[in-house]
Scaffold this active site. Structure first.
Site, PDB file in Angstrom:
ATOM      1  N   THR A  13      11.823  15.601   6.178  1.00  0.00           N
ATOM      2  CA  THR A  13      11.930  16.812   5.362  1.00  0.00           C
ATOM      3  C   THR A  13      13.401  17.152   5.142  1.00  0.00           C
ATOM      4  OG1 THR A  13       9.837  17.644   6.230  1.00  0.00           O
ATOM      5  CG2 THR A  13      11.317  19.271   5.258  1.00  0.00           C
TER       6      THR A  13
ATOM      7  N   ASN B 149       1.493   9.133   1.278  1.00  0.00           N
ATOM      8  CA  ASN B 149       0.983   9.465   2.605  1.00  0.00           C
ATOM      9  C   ASN B 149      -0.530   9.674   2.624  1.00  0.00           C
ATOM     10  OD1 ASN B 149       2.360  11.646   1.078  1.00  0.00           O
ATOM     11  ND2 ASN B 149       1.264  12.966   2.490  1.00  0.00           N
TER      12      ASN B 149
ATOM     13  N   CYS C 265      -5.003  23.274   4.052  1.00  0.00           N
ATOM     14  CA  CYS C 265      -5.236  24.683   4.346  1.00  0.00           C
ATOM     15  C   CYS C 265      -3.945  25.447   4.139  1.00  0.00           C
ATOM     16  CB  CYS C 265      -5.687  24.863   5.788  1.00  0.00           C
ATOM     17  SG  CYS C 265      -7.207  24.021   6.121  1.00  0.00           S
TER      18      CYS C 265
HETATM   19  C1  LIG Z   1       5.815  11.082   2.612  1.00  0.00           C
HETATM   20  C2  LIG Z   1       6.312  12.059   3.619  1.00  0.00           C
HETATM   21  N1  LIG Z   1       7.488  12.669   3.432  1.00  0.00           N
HETATM   22  C3  LIG Z   1       7.972  13.548   4.313  1.00  0.00           C
HETATM   23  C4  LIG Z   1       7.290  13.894   5.450  1.00  0.00           C
HETATM   24  C5  LIG Z   1       7.882  14.881   6.406  1.00  0.00           C
HETATM   25  O1  LIG Z   1       8.425  14.230   7.510  1.00  0.00           O
HETATM   26  P1  LIG Z   1       8.983  15.015   8.782  1.00  0.00           P
HETATM   27  O2  LIG Z   1       7.809  15.402   9.579  1.00  0.00           O
HETATM   28  O3  LIG Z   1       9.858  14.035   9.487  1.00  0.00           O
HETATM   29  O4  LIG Z   1       9.788  16.175   8.287  1.00  0.00           O
HETATM   30  C6  LIG Z   1       6.052  13.295   5.689  1.00  0.00           C
HETATM   31  C7  LIG Z   1       5.254  13.663   6.888  1.00  0.00           C
HETATM   32  O5  LIG Z   1       4.140  14.096   6.792  1.00  0.00           O
HETATM   33  C8  LIG Z   1       5.556  12.350   4.759  1.00  0.00           C
HETATM   34  O6  LIG Z   1       4.377  11.751   4.930  1.00  0.00           O
END
Ligand SMILES: Cc1ncc(COP(=O)(O)O)c(C=O)c1O
Length: 381
Positions: A74, A153, A327
């Protein structure tokens, strides 16, 4: 066999015990601050960070000077998008991204909109795939950045990253990819893929939570970033704040293990995933969400037609999975990824993401198939 069966590896993974062993001494024995330059405690920590930086770089085919440690993907996404927008404001304000990106991209774009950015949000086809032509068609003279995830994801769909990278290079546009779900699962070569910025996160590849990295291509002279965290000028001024040494060690070790075991893990996990998928597809009115040809080896997103999504999730108490809905504080919304692919709300609600990992066993998969079949049969009655 332990219940509930964990099939939510895309949400997070357990720390590999080998990773944990490497991390432990950096909590209390070697607890130094990697920025302490005047004594052994600091030097040791600094060396551990340098080793981890090389390990991360090696997995990506990058140079260690191109890795900036962050608190996760993030933060890496925030640094990439906000950092480029701020640094290249004199060149343009247009950013291209995809509607199926993670919220850690979409919400950053929303934020940048308020600061004057123009965002083109491209919609994938009903398989979750994006075409080069779509990206090409969205490019404007003011385009400074394209951000397209390596693999989704929720569906596992892999984008044509190398082609997108080449297109961006040709147009002198910065190319960022959120590779959080792909790193350590499939081979990534930032040079061959023409990637300028890449985000990753340790806890998706059997490392610790709260640590990640941003790869920054130093060969691209058009690439500039403005730091989003100011302070003691750590990480070459791009990310101030005392480094999370145990976490960074975990990321480095996780990258080494991933590199060594990626191929064999991918093969065995894909076999189990296919057993699961074929088993579940025997249930009437079931289908796979997303392109099955270009997909991560460990993900299967299944739509179960003719059942109530909420009831389905509540009833599947023996497995830990993620649903096709999110949610918020007030309500349950269908997944924005499935919605962007054109999946009807009803079907998105009753879609389940199964994400397997290296600890998933055949016994767990066979149990899961039976469990889901039984639950659906009951619900359909
Ligand atoms: C594609 C993608 N980007 C970003 C994130 C966020 O990652 P982090 O938990 O390291 O902030 C995730 C996690 O769910 C993700 O799947």
């Amino acid at each position: 066999m332990k219940l509930p069966i964990y099939l939510d590896y895309n949400a997070t993974t357990p720390v590999d015990t080998r990773v944990l062993q490497e991390m432990l001494p950096w909590f209390s024995e070697n607890f130094g601050n990697a920025a302490s330059r005047s004594h052994l405690y600091g030097w040791k920590a600094e060396e551990a960070v340098a080793t981890a930086r090389q390990q991360v770089a090696h997995l990506l085919h990058a140079n260690d000077k191109e890795i900036v440690f962050t608190s996760g993907a993030t933060e890496a996404n925030n640094l990439a998008l906000k950092g480029v927008f701020e640094a290249l404001a004199h060149k343009g304000n247009h950013i291209i991204t995809i509607a199926t990106e993670h919220k850690a991209i979409l919400d950053v774009c929303e934020h940048l909109k308020h600061l004057g950015a123009e965002i083109s949000l491209l919609y994938p086809d009903n398989q979750g795939q994006i075409s080069l032509e779509q990206i090409q068609g969205a490019i404007r003279p003011s385009t400074i950045l394209v951000s397209a995830m390596y693999a989704n994801n929720e569906t596992g769909v892999i984008f044509p990253i190398r082609a997108i990278g080449a297109l961006c290079q040709q147009h002198q546009i910065i190319f960022h990819t959120d590779a959080t779900q792909a790193v350590g699962k499939i081979p990534i070569d930032v040079q061959n893929d023409h990637i300028d910025l890449l985000s990753l996160s340790a806890h998706k590849l059997y490392g610790a939570k709260g640590v990640g990295a941003l790869y920054i291509n130093r060969k691209n002279k058009n690439l500039h970033l403005v730091a989003q965290m100011d302070g003691g000028k750590h990480e070459r001024g791009l990310r101030s704040g005392t480094l999370n040494v145990p976490g960074i060690v975990s990321l480095g070790t996780a990258c080494v293990i991933a590199q060594q075991e990626m191929q064999s893990n991918a093969q065995s996990i894909a076999l189990l995933r296919d057993v699961l998928e074929n088993g579940l597809l025997q249930i009437p009115q079931t289908s796979v969400n997303g392109n099955t040809q270009c997909r991560l080896p460990h993900v299967s997103n299944i739509a179960f037609g003719g059942v109530d999504g909420e009831l389905l999730l509540i009833s599947l108490h023996d497995i830990a999975v993620s649903s096709g809905s999110a949610c918020t504080s007030a309500s349950v919304l269908p997944s924005h990824v499935l919605k962007a692919m054109g999946v009807a709300d009803q079907l998105a609600y009753s879609s389940i993401r199964f994400s397997l990992g290296k600890y998933t066993t055949e016994e767990e998969i066979l149990y899961t198939i039976n469990h889901v079949k039984e639950v659906i049969a009951k619900l359909q009655q």
